[in-house]
Scaffold this motif. Structure first.
Motif, PDB file in Angstrom:
ATOM      1  N   GLU A 159       0.832  -1.209   0.000  1.00 38.55           N
ATOM      2  CA  GLU A 159       0.000   0.000   0.000  1.00 38.55           C
ATOM      3  C   GLU A 159       0.858   1.247   0.000  1.00 38.55           C
ATOM      4  O   GLU A 159       1.849   1.342   0.728  1.00 38.55           O
ATOM      5  CB  GLU A 159      -0.932   0.006   1.217  1.00 38.55           C
ATOM      6  N   LEU A 160       0.456   2.194  -0.832  1.00 39.35           N
ATOM      7  CA  LEU A 160       0.984   3.556  -0.806  1.00 39.35           C
ATOM      8  C   LEU A 160      -0.168   4.452  -0.391  1.00 39.35           C
ATOM      9  O   LEU A 160      -1.233   4.420  -1.006  1.00 39.35           O
ATOM     10  CB  LEU A 160       1.484   3.977  -2.185  1.00 39.35           C
ATOM     11  N   SER A 161       0.022   5.241   0.643  1.00 37.34           N
ATOM     12  CA  SER A 161      -1.108   6.040   1.123  1.00 37.34           C
ATOM     13  C   SER A 161      -0.644   7.341   1.742  1.00 37.34           C
ATOM     14  O   SER A 161       0.510   7.477   2.178  1.00 37.34           O
ATOM     15  CB  SER A 161      -1.947   5.243   2.131  1.00 37.34           C
ATOM     16  N   LEU A 162      -1.567   8.277   1.741  1.00 38.33           N
ATOM     17  CA  LEU A 162      -1.339   9.583   2.352  1.00 38.33           C
ATOM     18  C   LEU A 162      -2.599   9.957   3.113  1.00 38.33           C
ATOM     19  O   LEU A 162      -3.685  10.004   2.547  1.00 38.33           O
ATOM     20  CB  LEU A 162      -1.035  10.634   1.283  1.00 38.33           C
ATOM     21  N   PHE A 163      -2.448  10.208   4.403  1.00 41.08           N
ATOM     22  CA  PHE A 163      -3.569  10.585   5.262  1.00 41.08           C
ATOM     23  C   PHE A 163      -3.247  11.916   5.924  1.00 41.08           C
ATOM     24  O   PHE A 163      -2.112  12.170   6.319  1.00 41.08           O
ATOM     25  CB  PHE A 163      -3.799   9.547   6.373  1.00 41.08           C
ATOM     26  N   THR A 164      -4.272  12.747   6.038  1.00 36.20           N
ATOM     27  CA  THR A 164      -4.156  13.970   6.840  1.00 36.20           C
ATOM     28  C   THR A 164      -5.407  14.100   7.693  1.00 36.20           C
ATOM     29  O   THR A 164      -6.528  14.102   7.166  1.00 36.20           O
ATOM     30  CB  THR A 164      -4.008  15.224   5.955  1.00 36.20           C
ATOM     31  N   THR A 165      -5.207  14.158   8.988  1.00 36.27           N
ATOM     32  CA  THR A 165      -6.322  14.353   9.917  1.00 36.27           C
ATOM     33  C   THR A 165      -6.029  15.573  10.773  1.00 36.27           C
ATOM     34  O   THR A 165      -4.876  15.880  11.079  1.00 36.27           O
ATOM     35  CB  THR A 165      -6.523  13.125  10.822  1.00 36.27           C
ATOM     36  N   ALA A 166      -7.082  16.242  11.150  1.00 34.64           N
ATOM     37  CA  ALA A 166      -6.938  17.453  11.954  1.00 34.64           C
ATOM     38  C   ALA A 166      -8.063  17.521  12.969  1.00 34.64           C
ATOM     39  O   ALA A 166      -9.187  17.095  12.697  1.00 34.64           O
ATOM     40  CB  ALA A 166      -6.942  18.696  11.069  1.00 34.64           C
ATOM     41  N   VAL A 167      -7.728  18.055  14.111  1.00 32.44           N
ATOM     42  CA  VAL A 167      -8.722  18.312  15.148  1.00 32.44           C
ATOM     43  C   VAL A 167      -8.479  19.728  15.666  1.00 32.44           C
ATOM     44  O   VAL A 167      -7.363  20.060  16.088  1.00 32.44           O
ATOM     45  CB  VAL A 167      -8.623  17.302  16.306  1.00 32.44           C
ATOM     46  N   ALA A 168      -9.503  20.550  15.590  1.00 30.78           N
ATOM     47  CA  ALA A 168      -9.428  21.917  16.104  1.00 30.78           C
ATOM     48  C   ALA A 168     -10.451  22.070  17.218  1.00 30.78           C
ATOM     49  O   ALA A 168     -11.546  21.497  17.161  1.00 30.78           O
ATOM     50  CB  ALA A 168      -9.690  22.930  15.005  1.00 30.78           C
ATOM     51  N   VAL A 179      -2.693  18.658  13.901  1.00 28.76           N
ATOM     52  CA  VAL A 179      -2.782  18.123  12.543  1.00 28.76           C
ATOM     53  C   VAL A 179      -1.711  17.062  12.377  1.00 28.76           C
ATOM     54  O   VAL A 179      -0.549  17.288  12.735  1.00 28.76           O
ATOM     55  CB  VAL A 179      -2.592  19.228  11.485  1.00 28.76           C
ATOM     56  N   ASN A 180      -2.100  15.928  11.852  1.00 27.70           N
ATOM     57  CA  ASN A 180      -1.164  14.851  11.563  1.00 27.70           C
ATOM     58  C   ASN A 180      -1.268  14.463  10.098  1.00 27.70           C
ATOM     59  O   ASN A 180      -2.377  14.287   9.584  1.00 27.70           O
ATOM     60  CB  ASN A 180      -1.444  13.617  12.423  1.00 27.70           C
ATOM     61  N   THR A 181      -0.132  14.323   9.464  1.00 27.44           N
ATOM     62  CA  THR A 181      -0.074  13.823   8.091  1.00 27.44           C
ATOM     63  C   THR A 181       0.812  12.587   8.061  1.00 27.44           C
ATOM     64  O   THR A 181       1.929  12.607   8.588  1.00 27.44           O
ATOM     65  CB  THR A 181       0.476  14.894   7.131  1.00 27.44           C
ATOM     66  N   PHE A 182       0.307  11.530   7.461  1.00 24.02           N
ATOM     67  CA  PHE A 182       1.030  10.261   7.394  1.00 24.02           C
ATOM     68  C   PHE A 182       1.237   9.885   5.928  1.00 24.02           C
ATOM     69  O   PHE A 182       0.288   9.887   5.143  1.00 24.02           O
ATOM     70  CB  PHE A 182       0.241   9.134   8.080  1.00 24.02           C
ATOM     71  N   ALA A 183       2.467   9.539   5.590  1.00 24.32           N
ATOM     72  CA  ALA A 183       2.782   8.953   4.290  1.00 24.32           C
ATOM     73  C   ALA A 183       3.322   7.551   4.547  1.00 24.32           C
ATOM     74  O   ALA A 183       4.255   7.373   5.335  1.00 24.32           O
ATOM     75  CB  ALA A 183       3.808   9.799   3.550  1.00 24.32           C
ATOM     76  N   VAL A 184       2.704   6.546   3.899  1.00 29.01           N
ATOM     77  CA  VAL A 184       2.987   5.156   4.251  1.00 29.01           C
ATOM     78  C   VAL A 184       3.308   4.366   2.986  1.00 29.01           C
ATOM     79  O   VAL A 184       2.697   4.565   1.932  1.00 29.01           O
ATOM     80  CB  VAL A 184       1.774   4.514   4.967  1.00 29.01           C
TER      81      VAL A 184
END
Length: 1603
Positions: free
Chosen positions: A797-806, A846-851
Motif C-alpha cells: 500500500e501507498l497512502s497519504l492521510f491527513t487528519t486534523a482536530v481543532a 494536525v497529523n499527516t502520514f505517508a505510508v
C-alpha cells in the motif's frame, strides 16, 4: 547448443504423452521448501526497513485429472523492523499460531499445461491467507512455447494480466533447462490495483514519459529438469522490485522488494488428505482484495467489541479536547474512523443514541466512506434527527468521501427523488450536485460508463425544459457538468443556443451554464468537445460572453497545434474586440506555462501569438482578459497554477463574469483544487437604476409606436438583474447561489424584523449572565491510497492521510454599570459603560502520514513518515466600551503560555506489528543513532538590529524587535570555512526581543538527514525535522497586562501619558514630571501672530488649559500671509493669491510646519495608547495623538514612545492653504527633527485645462533611502474628462505621457458643485453614474458615437432619427432628433411619462414638457414622481435622469450631447451606437445587420412617414431598391435588390436633395421568384452578394397627388 536441442527434443518431440509444462505425477507428493521475504524502505544500506518473511514446506499432489492439492507444512512468519542488513528477523510466534489452522488447511487448484486455473478452498480460509497461497501458485505459472526460446505474451498472474518476456537457455553440464521470465508491472492489460481518493485527479501521461513515479518489475529464474511426462521445477527464485517516489526518479525512490524461493526437496508417497469441509470456488490466481480496504496502515487495532471501543475512543476525544487538543487526537480520530468502518448499522444506531449531542459522530460518519454512511445520514434526516444545516453538512461531506459504487449511486438517486429533500431547495441542490459527483467518481475506474446512470438527471432536465423552469434547468445542467458523462452531451446540446434550436429563447445565464457543463466531459472526450466548442466560438450571432466561455472550454481540452492555429486565424478577422482580447490574452498567458501537462498547448500558443502579432497586446483593461500563471519544477514533479478569466461587457465598471481557479501538480497528476465564479450581470443595474419606473401604459404605447416605424426593429434581450456565485472543489461544483433583488429584500426584511431584535436581546442577556462554549471540529482532510498485490500475494500500500482536530474553549462575561430594562433596545446599551471579559483557548493538532509497505488486518510492515503540527495559543481579553465618553479600551491579561505555542515534528520510522502481539510492535527510526554526527553547538551571538534609532527603517524594526537578548544558534560553518564530514544533523535557533511589549520570541529548527551519497529530495523528506515557536515574557521584566485604549473627544488629552510636544527639548531627570503631566501646565509656545495673548496662570488640568488657550487664539490669532503663490491658476477661476481676510483659507508659511505644536492650541480629537503595564510600573509602549485646528485648517498626527528615555517620534502635519492647495510634512527621528519629507498638492488651470500637481521633497533621509530620495514633481492635466497628460519630473529627467485614456469619466463640472441634485445620496448616485457614463455628441454634421467613432451624418429634412434609446423591452427612454426646413435641430426626449422637446429660436433654447412650454425663469423643473430634472447649463439646457438610464441630454443652438449611465452600456441603439466598446461593429441597423457605410447606417434609424398627412412633416420612407442594371452572378444573369433599406420620397413627392450611399445587394437569377412582393419584402434577411452605390433622398417636395 546441441545439448539444449537434445533436451528440448526429449521434452517437446518425444511423443504425444509428453508436454512442455510442469507435471506432477499421480501417486506422488512433491515437497518444496518455500520462503518469501518482503522488505520496504530506502535502498541505502544502514537505514531502517520494515518487512516480513514467510517460510514453509509446500506439498503438492494430484487429486484428480488437472486437479491438485497444495498444503503448507511447518509454516513460520517472521517480522522485521531494523537496520538492513544488520538486524535479524524476529519470529511472530503468536501470529503463526493464530493462523496455523488456516495455513495448514490444504487447498485445491486447477493446473493444466503450466497454467493455474480455478482455486477451491473451504470458507474457513480467509481471503488474506488464500492470497498467500496464490503467491505460491504464482511461481508455478509457466506458459512454455514449444517452438520459441525467446518470446513475449500477456500472462495472467497474481497482479493481473501483464506483459511477460520468456527466455530459455541450457546448462549443458548439469543437463538442466534454465528459464527466465520477467513481468513488466507497468504494462498490464488487466492490472489488479485499488485506488481510493484519486477520483478527482487527472492523469498526466506526458509527465510519466521520462520519469515514472511508480515502477515495478518481477524477475523469475527457474531451473527445470526434463521428466517422463513433462518437466520438473527444481528451483525457482523470484525477485520483484516496486519503487515509488513523489518526485522524478533522479531524486531517489523508496522501494518494496519481494523475494521468493522455491526449492525441490523430494517426493513422498503419502498423499495430501483434504479436510472434512466443502471446497468452494474461491476465484482464480488473480489477487482478491480483503479487509485491507477498511484497514488504515497507520495503526493496527484488535477489535473485540466495536460498540464499546467506539464509545471509549469518543470518550477519550471528548475528555482530551476540553481545555486544548491533545497531540494524539488526530491519531485517535483515525482510530474512530477505522472502528466506524467495521461497525454494523445497528451499532451506529446505538452509538448515535448515546452521543447524539456531540459533534464528533456526525462529523466522522461521512469519513466511513461506504454507502452505510449515506444510508445512516438519510435515515436520520428523514426521521427528523438532523436539522437542515446538519444534514447539508453531512450530505456534502458524504458525497465527496464515500467511495462511489452502484449501491451508493442508488442511494443518492433515491435521495434526489425523496419528497422531503425536494421540498428543501438547499438540500435538493446538494443532493443533485452530489448525484452528478457520485457518477463521475464511479466512472473514473470504468472504461465504458453505463449511460443509464445519468438518465435520471437527463429526464429531469427534459421536464424542466418543457416547463420552462429556469432555476431547475440551471441546477440540472450543473449536475450533468459534475457527472461529466459523455452521453449527457446530447441533452446539453439541446440547451445550447445553436441556430435553429428552441433553446435560443432561453436566458443567457442558462446558455452560460450549459457551456460550462462541457468542461468535465472535455477531460474524457476532448475531440468531441473541441468540435462543439469551436462551432460555438465561431458563431458570431452568439453573445460575446458565450463565445468567450466556449474559448475557456476549448482550452480545457488542450487543443492541438492545428486547432490553436485555426483559432488564431479566426481572431485575425474578429470584429468583436472583447472576444479578440480574451482569446489573445488566453493564448499569450499560455505561452508562459512551464507545466509539462500544458507543454503542447504552450508550444501551439507561441505560434498562434506570432501569427496574430502584438497589435492586440495594446488593448486596455476595458476588454476581457484571460490570465494563466503556473510554476512547475520538473525534478520534483511539483507545481501549482492559477487562472483568472475576466469577461467584460461594454466596458462597465463591474466585469460581467469573473472566474478564478487554482490547480496543483503532484507526482505526475493534476487536480483543479478550487474554483470560484461570480457573475455580476445586472448587479450594477440593481443598485443604480430606478426600479420604481412608472409603468405608464401611454409611455410604453407611444415608444412602441415610434419604434414600430423602424425597419424590422429587434429588441435586445432584457437581462434580469442578477448576481450569482458558484464554488467548485476538485472540479466538482459543491454550491451555488443566485442573488437577485427579491432575495436581498427578503434578507433585509428578515434581519430588520422583530424576531432579530429578540434574538439579539436574548444573546446580550446570556452574555450578561456569563456564557461559555466549547467548539471542536474533527476532519479527515486527505485519504489517498493505492493498494496493489506483490508477487508473494500480500498487499502493498501507498497512502497519504491527513487528519486534523481543532478546538476552542470560549468563556465570555459581560457587565454594565447601569441595569438594563427588561425589553431594552440598542440605545440603552449605548448609554452605559460595557465591560466584556473573554477567555479563549484555541488549539489545533494536525497529523499527516505517508505510508509504504504491507498492510493487512492482521499484520503490518510499513515505512511511515509522520508530520505533526500542534498549536495552543490561549488568550484572556477584557474590553470596555463607553459610547457616551467616547472611550474604548482593550486589555490583554497574561495567561499561562505553553512552551512552545506551535511546533511541527517530522519523523520517518519502520514499523512491524501483528494483531496477536501488539505489545511487541517494533518501531525503528529510519536513521540509526550512531551515524549521526552533530556539528558544534557553539553559539555565536549577533546583534540582529542596531540599537540606535538612526533611520526610519531601524525605528520601525525597533518598535517590535530590540537586540538586547537576541540570539542566533547556527552552524559554525556559516562563518568559518573548514573541511568536515557531510552534515547529518544541525540545530538552529533564532530569537528576538520586543522591549516595547516585554516579550521575546524564538524559532528553533532541528534536522537529522537520512544521508545518501546522493543529496536528493526524497532523503531530505525522510529526515527527522522539527520546528517550534515559543513566546514568553522577558526574564526579569514581568508584565501585568497589555493595553490598547482609544479616546475620542475632549477627554483625549487626559489620556495622554507622555508630553509629546515635538518642539521641546527633553532633558534627563524629567521622567517624574512626565508622569505628573495631568497636573502641570504645558509650556506656552511661540506662535506667529499679529496679536498674541499669553497666560501665565496655572490651570487645574491640562485639558482646561488647552481649551482656554484655543478660545483666546480663535478670537485674536491672525495667520501670516507670506507664502509663495501657486504657479497654477485656480481650477475654478479663483486667484491663487486668496484674500487674507479669510482666516480659514489664508496662507501660512510652510517652512514653519511643526514649529507650532497644535496641542498648545486645541485638544486632540482622539488619542490611541498602546502600552505594557510592568510590575515595576515603568512605562512601555506608544501613544498616538491627532490634533485638528479647524480655524487654520491644520492637522497634526504624532506617534511617540512612552519610555522616558526614548525621544524618537513620528510626526505628520497637513495644512489646507486654500481650496486648491494643501501641503503636508512627515518628520521622524529624535523629537521629529532628524528626517523630514515635504509634500505639496495643488489644483488649477494649465491654459484652459484643469490640472493637478504633486511635489515631494526630502530634507535629510536615512542612509538606506538616500538612493531613492530626491525631489519629485508630478503634473496631471485633464485634457478632457476621459484623457489626461502626465508629466513626471526629477532633478535629472522629465518624463511625458500624453493622452492617457482613463477607465472612467472625470466629473470635472460636478466637482465644482454643479450636480443637478440637492440630496447627498442623489449627488453620490449622480457622480457614480457620471464617472462611468458613455457620451455621444455632434459638432456641426460630425457625430461622435458612444464608442468614440466619428462619422458624418447627412440628415433628411423634417424626419426624426433615433439618437439613442433603451433597446431592451423596458423602453426606459428614447432620444429623437430632426432637422427642420430652417436647418435648425430639434431634440425630443421620451422618458417616464413625459415628452420633452428641446429646440432653439433666434435667441434662446425652448423647452416643452408634454407640449407645454416652460419658461427658462421657471427652471430647474422637477418631475413630480421620478428623479428627472430639467435645468439650465451654460448656454443651453440639460435633462438629467440617471436613475432611468439617461445620464444627461444637453442641447444648445450649436451642439447637443447625450450621455447614458454605465449600466446601460451595451443596451442602447440608435445613431449613437450600443456603447459596448465594439468599434468594429459600430454600424448596426435596427434589424441587427452590420453595415459598412455610415450614411446607410444613419438613414436606417430614420422614423419614416406613413403618408403625407404625417404630423412630423416627414415625407420619406425606407424601402428596398433594385439595382439599375443586371449583373452576372456565378454565370447567370441576375437582378439585384438592396438588403439595406434606402430613404426615398413618398409616392406623389419628388426629391429636391439627394446623396449617394453604398449599400449591399442580394442577387437572384432573372427567372426566380424574387420579383414577387412577398420575396421583396423579406429581402432584408438575405445575404449580401455585392455592394454598389444607390441614390438616397434627403429632402422632398410633394404635389397635390401626395396621399
Amino acid at each position: 547448443m546441441r545439448g539444449l536441442v537434445l533436451a528440448l527434443s526429449l521434452v517437446f518431440v518425444a511423443g504425444h504423452s509428453q508436454n512442455s509444462a510442469p507435471h506432477f505425477d499421480a501417486g506422488k507428493t512433491y515437497v518444496y521448501k518455500y520462503e518469501a521475504l518482503l522488505l520496504g524502505g530506502l535502498p541505502e544500506k544502514g537505514l531502517a526497513r520494515a518487512g516480513l518473511k514467510i517460510s514453509s514446506k509446500v506439498l503438492i499432489s494430484s487429486a484428480d485429472q488437472n486437479i491438485y492439492m497444495l498444503k503448507l507444512l511447518e509454516p513460520e512468519i517472521y517480522e522485521y523492523s531494523g537496520f538492513w542488513p544488520k538486524d535479524r528477523l524476529i519470529p511472530a510466534t503468536k501470529l503463526t499460531s493464530a493462523l496455523a489452522a488456516q495455513l495448514l488447511t490444504p487447498i485445491k487448484f486447477e493446473y493444466n499445461n503450466g497454467t493455474v486455473g480455478k482455486i477451491f478452498a473451504p470458507d474457513e480460509i480467509s481471503t488474506m491467507v488464500l492470497n498467500i497461497y496464490r503467491g505460491i501458485l504464482n511461481v508455478f505459472q509457466l506458459n512454455i512455447k514449444k517452438t520459441h526460446t525467446v518470446y513475449e505474451l500477456q500472462e495472467a498472474g497474481v497482479q493481473g494480466v501483464c506483459k511477460t518476456l520468456y527466455a530459455i537457455s541450457e546448462d549443458e553440464q548439469a543437463e538442466r533447462i534454465l528459464l527466465t521470465k520477467t513481468r513488466d508491472l507497468n504494462d498490464c492489460q488487466e492490472k489488479v490495483v485499488k485506488d481510493i481518493g484519486l477520483a478527482y485527479t487527472e492523469k498526466c501521461p506526458k509527465c510519466q514519459q521520462d520519469s515514472k513515479n511508480l515502477r515495478g518489475a518481477t524477475a523469475y529464474n527457474y531451473v527445470l529438469k526434463p521428466a517422463a511426462h513433462g518437466i520438473l521445477i527444481l528451483e525457482a527464485a523470484v525477485n520483484e522490485l516496486i519503487q515509488f517516489s513523489p518526485f522524478a526518479e533522479i531524486n531517489g525512490a523508496a522501494q518494496m522488494e519481494t523475494k521468493q524461493s522455491l526449492v525441490f526437496i523430494g517426493t513422498q508417497t503419502i498423499p495430501i488428505v483434504p479436510v472434512v469441509a466443502q471446497y468452494v470456488h474461491r476465484g482464480s490466481l488473480k489477487y482478491e482484495f480483503s479487509t485491507e480496504l477498511l484497514q488504515t496502515p497507520i495503526q493496527l487495532i484488535k477489535i473485540t467489541n466495536v460498540q464499546a471501543q467506539i464509545g471509549d475512543v469518543l470518550n477519550h476525544l471528548l475528555a482530551h479536547t476540553v481545555e486544548s487538543v491533545h497531540e494524539d487526537a488526530p491519531l485517535k480520530l483515525l482510530e474512530l474512523i477505522q472502528l466506524l468502518r467495521v461497525a454494523r448499522f445497528e451499532d451506529l444506531e446505538r452509538i448515535w443514541s448515546q452521543y447524539r449531542t456531540q459533534p464528533w459522530l456526525l462529523d466522522t460518519i461521512p469519513a466511513i466512506g461506504s454507502p452505510a454512511a449515506l444510508k445512516f445520514i438519510k435515515v436520520k434526516y428523514l426521521a427528523d434527527d438532523l436539522t437542515v444545516s446538519e444534514a447539508a453538512q453531512a450530505f456534502i461531506a458524504s458525497v465527496h468521501m464515500v467511495t462511489a459504487s452502484a449501491e451508493a449511486i442508488k442511494l443518492v438517486k433515491a435521495l434526489a427523488g425523496n419528497n422531503k429533500i425536494v421540498e428543501n431547495p438547499v438540500l435538493r441542490k446538494i443532493v443533485l450536485l452530489g448525484f452528478g459527483t457520485m457518477i463521475s467518481k464511479y466512472c473514473v475506474e470504468l472504461d465504458v460508463c453505463p449511460a443509464e446512470l445519468i438518465k435520471p438527471i437527463q429526464d429531469l432536465l427534459a421536464v424542466a425544459v418543457a416547463k420552462d423552469e429556469t432555476e431547475d434547468i440551471i441546477l440540472l445542467l450543473k449536475a450533468l457538468g459534475n457527472a461529466g458523462h459523455p452521453s449527457s452531451l446530447k441533452s446539453i446540446i439541446k440547451i445550447l443556443p445553436i441556430h435553429g434550436t428552441p433553446a435560443v429563447s432561453l436566458p443567457m445565464r442558462v446558455h452560460a451554464d450549459a457551456i460550462l457543463a462541457l468542461r468535465n466531459i472535455a477531460k474524457k472526450e476532448p475531440r468531441m468537445i473541441q468540435e462543439l466548442a469551436l462551432q460555438l466560438y465561431m458563431d458570431k450571432a452568439l453573445h460575446p460572453e458565450l463565445r468567450m466561455l466556449s474559448c475557456i472550454v476549448l482550452f480545457e481540452t488542450r487543443p492541438p497545434m492545428g486547432l490553436v492555429t485555426t483559432l488564431a486565424n479566426i481572431v485575425k478577422t474578429e470584429k468583436n474586440m472583447q472576444v479578440a482580447s480574451f482569446t489573445y490574452s488566453h493564448m499569450k498567458s499560455m505561452t508562459r506555462s512551464t507545466a509539462v501537462i500544458h507543454a503542447s498547448v504552450a508550444a501551439a500558443c507561441k505560434v498562434a501569438v506570432k501569427i496574430l502579432g502584438p497589435k492586440l497586446d495594446r488593448l486596455n483593461l476595458h476588454f476581457s482578459k484571460a490570465i494563466h500563471m503556473d510554476i512547475y519544477n520538473n525534478p520534483l514533479m511539483l507545481g501549482a497554477a492559477a487562472s483568472a478569466f475576466c469577461i467584460n461587457d461594454a466596458a462597465t465598471i463591474l466585469p460581467r463574469s469573473i472566474v478564478a481557479k487554482t490547480s496543483a501538480y503532484l507526482a505526475g497528476a493534476a487536480a483543479d483544487v478550487l474554483e470560484v465564479g461570480v457573475r455580476t450581470e445586472g448587479l450594477q443595474e440593481v443598485f443604480m437604476k430606478n426600479h420604481a419606473l412608472i409603468d405608464n401604459v401611454d409611455r410604453i404605447t407611444k415608444m412602441r409606436r415610434v419604434i414600430k416605424a423602424l425597419s424590422h426593429w429587434k429588441a435586445l434581450p432584457n437581462s434580469t438583474p442578477l448576481a450569482s456565485v458558484y464554488v467548485k472543489f476538485f472540479g466538482q461544483e459543491i454550491a451555488f447561489a443566485n442573488i437577485d433583488k427579491v432575495l436581498i429584500d427578503q434578507f433585509i426584511a428578515l434581519t430588520s424584523g422583530p424576531s432579530v431584535g429578540v434574538m439579539v436581546r436574548n444573546a446580550i442577556k446570556a452574555l450578561l449572565s456569563g456564557a461559555s462554549s466549547h467548539f471542536a471540529k474533527p476532519l479527515l482532510a486527505t485519504e489517498v491510497r493505492r493498494i496493489m498485490p506483490t508477487a508473494a500475494g500480500l498487499p502493498m500500500e501507498l497512502s497519504l492521510f491527513t487528519t486534523a482536530v481543532a478546538a476552542a474553549a470560549i468563556q465570555v462575561n459581560a457587565m454594565v454599570t447601569t441595569s438594563l430594562p427588561e425589553n431594552f433596545h440598542l440605545i440603552h446599551l449605548l448609554r452605559t459603560d460595557i465591560k466584556i471579559e473573554t477567555e479563549i483557548k484555541p488549539s489545533v493538532a494536525v497529523n499527516t502520514f505517508a505510508v509504504m509497505g504491507v498492510n493487512t488486518a492482521i499484520l503490518q510492515a510499513t515505512v511511515l513518515c509522520r508530520a505533526k503540527l500542534n498549536s495552543f495559543v490561549p488568550a484572556k481579553i477584557v474590553a470596555r466600551l463607553n459610547i457616551n465618553e467616547g472611550n474604548f479600551k482593550v486589555e490583554v491579561l497574561p495567561v499561562f503560555m505553553p512552551e512552545p505555542i506551535a511546533a511541527v515534528h517530522v519523523e520517518t520510522v519502520a514499523v512491524a506489528r501483528n494483531i496477536e502481539d501488539l505489545a511487541a510492535a517494533r518501531i525503528t527510526p529510519i536513521i540509526p543513532a550512531k551515524v549521526l554526527h552533530p556539528i558544534s553547538r557553539e553559539i555565536p551571538k549577533y546583534d540582529i538590529f542596531s540599537s540606535a534609532a538612526s533611520s526610519l527603517v531601524s525605528f520601525l524594526t525597533l518598535s517590535f524587535m530590540k537586540s538586547k537578548s537576541s540570539e542566533v544558534y547556527q552552524d559554525v560553518a556559516a562563518t568559518i570555512t573548514i573541511v568536515r564530514p557531510k552534515q547529518f544533523q544541525f540545530v538552529k535557533k533564532y530569537c528576538a526581543t520586543a522591549l516595547a511589549i516585554g516579550l521575546t520570541g524564538c524559532i528553533k529548527l532541528t534536522t537529522e538527514n537520512a544521508v545518501s551519497s546522493r543529496d536528493v529530495a526524497l532523503y531530505k523528506l525522510a529526515a527527522k525535522r522539527s520546528i517550534s515557536l515559543s513566546i514568553k515574557s522577558i526574564d526579569g521584566e514581568e508584565i501585568e497586562r497589555w493595553e490598547m485604549e482609544v479616546q475620542i473627544g475632549p477627554k483625549a488629552a487626559e489620556k495622554l501619558i507622555k508630553h509629546i510636544n515635538p518642539s521641546e527639548e527633553i532633558v534627563e531627570g524629567r521622567q517624574g514630571l512626565m508622569k505628573l503631566k495631568k497636573l502641570l501646565v504645558p509650556r506656552q509656545r511661540n506662535v506667529s501672530s499679529s496679536s498674541s495673548s499669553s497666560s501665565s496662570s496655572s490651570s487645574s488640568s491640562f485639558s482646561s488649559r488647552v481649551s482656554n488657550k484655543a478660545r483666546k487664539l480663535s478670537s485674536s490669532r491672525a495667520v501670516s500671509s507670506s507664502s509663495s503663490a501657486s504657479s497654477l491658476a485656480s481650477l475654478f477661476g479663483v486667484s491663487s493669491s486668496s484674500s487674507s481676510s479669510s482666516s480659514r483659507l489664508s496662507k501660512v508659511n510652510t517652512s514653519g510646519l511643526f514649529n507650532t505644536f497644535l496641542g498648545n492650541e486645541v485638544a486632540p480629537i482622539f488619542a490611541i495608547i498602546f502600552r505594557a503595564i510592568r510590575a515595576d510600573k515603568e512605562m512601555m509602549g506608544y501613544e498616538l495623538a491627532v490634533y485638528l485646528n479647524k480655524l487654520t485648517s491644520r492637522l497634526q498626527i504624532i506617534l511617540a514612545a512612552l519610555a522616558a528615555d526614548d525621544t524618537f517620534k513620528i510626526c505628520a502635519e497637513g495644512v489646507l492653504l486654500s481650496k486648491h492647495k494643501v501641503t503636508a510634512k512627515l518628520a521622524w527621528g529624535a523629537e521629529c527633527k532628524q528626517y523630514n519629507t515635504m509634500i505639496t498638492a495643488e489644483t488649477g488651470l494649465l491654459g484652459q485645462s484643469p490640472a493637478a500637481r504633486l511635489r515631494v521633497a526630502w530634507d535629510g533621509v536615512p542612509s538606506e533611502l538616500k538612493h531613492y530620495a530626491t525631489k519629485y514633481e508630478t503634473l496631471l492635466v485633464a485634457t478632457s474628462d476621459r484623457t489626461i497628460d502626465l508629466i513626471w519630473k526629477t532633478p535629472t529627467r522629465t518624463v511625458y505621457k500624453l493622452a492617457l485614456h482613463l477607465p472612467i469619466s472625470l466629473p470635472l463640472n460636478e466637482i465644482q458643485g454643479l450636480t443637478p441634485f440637492d440630496g447627498f445620496a442623489d449627488k453620490v448616485h449622480y457622480l457614480l453614474a457620471q464617472a462611468g457614463s458613455a457620451e455621444c455628441s455632434v459638432v456641426r454634421d460630425t457625430l461622435t458615437t458612444f464608442n468614440n467613432r466619428r462619422y458624418k451624418n447627412e440628415m433628411p429634412l423634417s424626419c426624426y432619427q433615433v439618437l439613442a434609446q433603451d433597446c431592451t423591452d423596458e423602453l426606459k427612454f428614447m432620444v429623437l432628433m430632426k432637422k427642420d426646413h430652417n436647418e435648425q435641430k430639434h431634440i425630443n426626449v421620451k422618458i417616464s411619462d413625459i415628452d420633452i422637446d428641446l429646440y432653439s429660436n433666434i435667441t434662446d433654447v425652448i423647452v416643452k414638457v408634454n407640449g407645454m412650454e416652460i419658461p427658462i425663469s421657471n427652471l430647474p423643473h422637477h418631475h413630480l414622481k421620478a428623479k428627472i430634472q430639467i435645468r439650465p447649463k451654460g448656454k443651453g439646457i440639460s435633462v438629467y435622469a440617471p436613475s432611468q438610464g439617461l445620464q444627461e441630454v444637453y442641447f444648445d443652438k450649436n451642439s447637443w450631447t447625450v450621455k447614458v449611465v454605465d449600466w446601460m452600456k451595451g443596451k442602447t441603439c440608435g445613431l449613437c451606437g450600443m456603447a459596448d466598446g465594439e468599434v468594429r461593429q459600430e454600424y448596426r441597423t435596427p434589424n441587427g445587420r452590420l453595415t459598412k457605410h455610415a450614411v446607410s447606417y444613419a438613414h436606417s434609424w430614420v422614423l419614416p412617414a406613413l403618408n403625407c398627412s404625417d404630423t412630423t412633416e416627414c415625407r420619406m420612407k425606407l424601402e428596398s431598391v433594385p439595382l439599375e442594371r443586371q449583373v452576372n452572378i456565378h454565370g447567370q444573369e441576375s437582378r439585384c435588390y438592396s438588403v439595406e433599406p434606402v430613404l426615398r420620397c413618398l409616392q406623389g413627392c419628388f426629391p429636391v436633395r439627394t446623396t449617394a450611399v453604398t449599400i449591399g445587394f442580394h442577387c437572384r437569377p432573372i427567372d426566380s421568384d424574387l420579383n414577387c412582393p412577398e420575396s421583396v419584402s423579406s429581402i432584408n434577411n438575405k445575404s449580401v452578394d455585392l455592394r454598389e452605390k444607390a441614390e438616397a433622398h434627403l429632402a422632398c417636395s410633394c404635389t397635390a397627388q401626395c396621399a
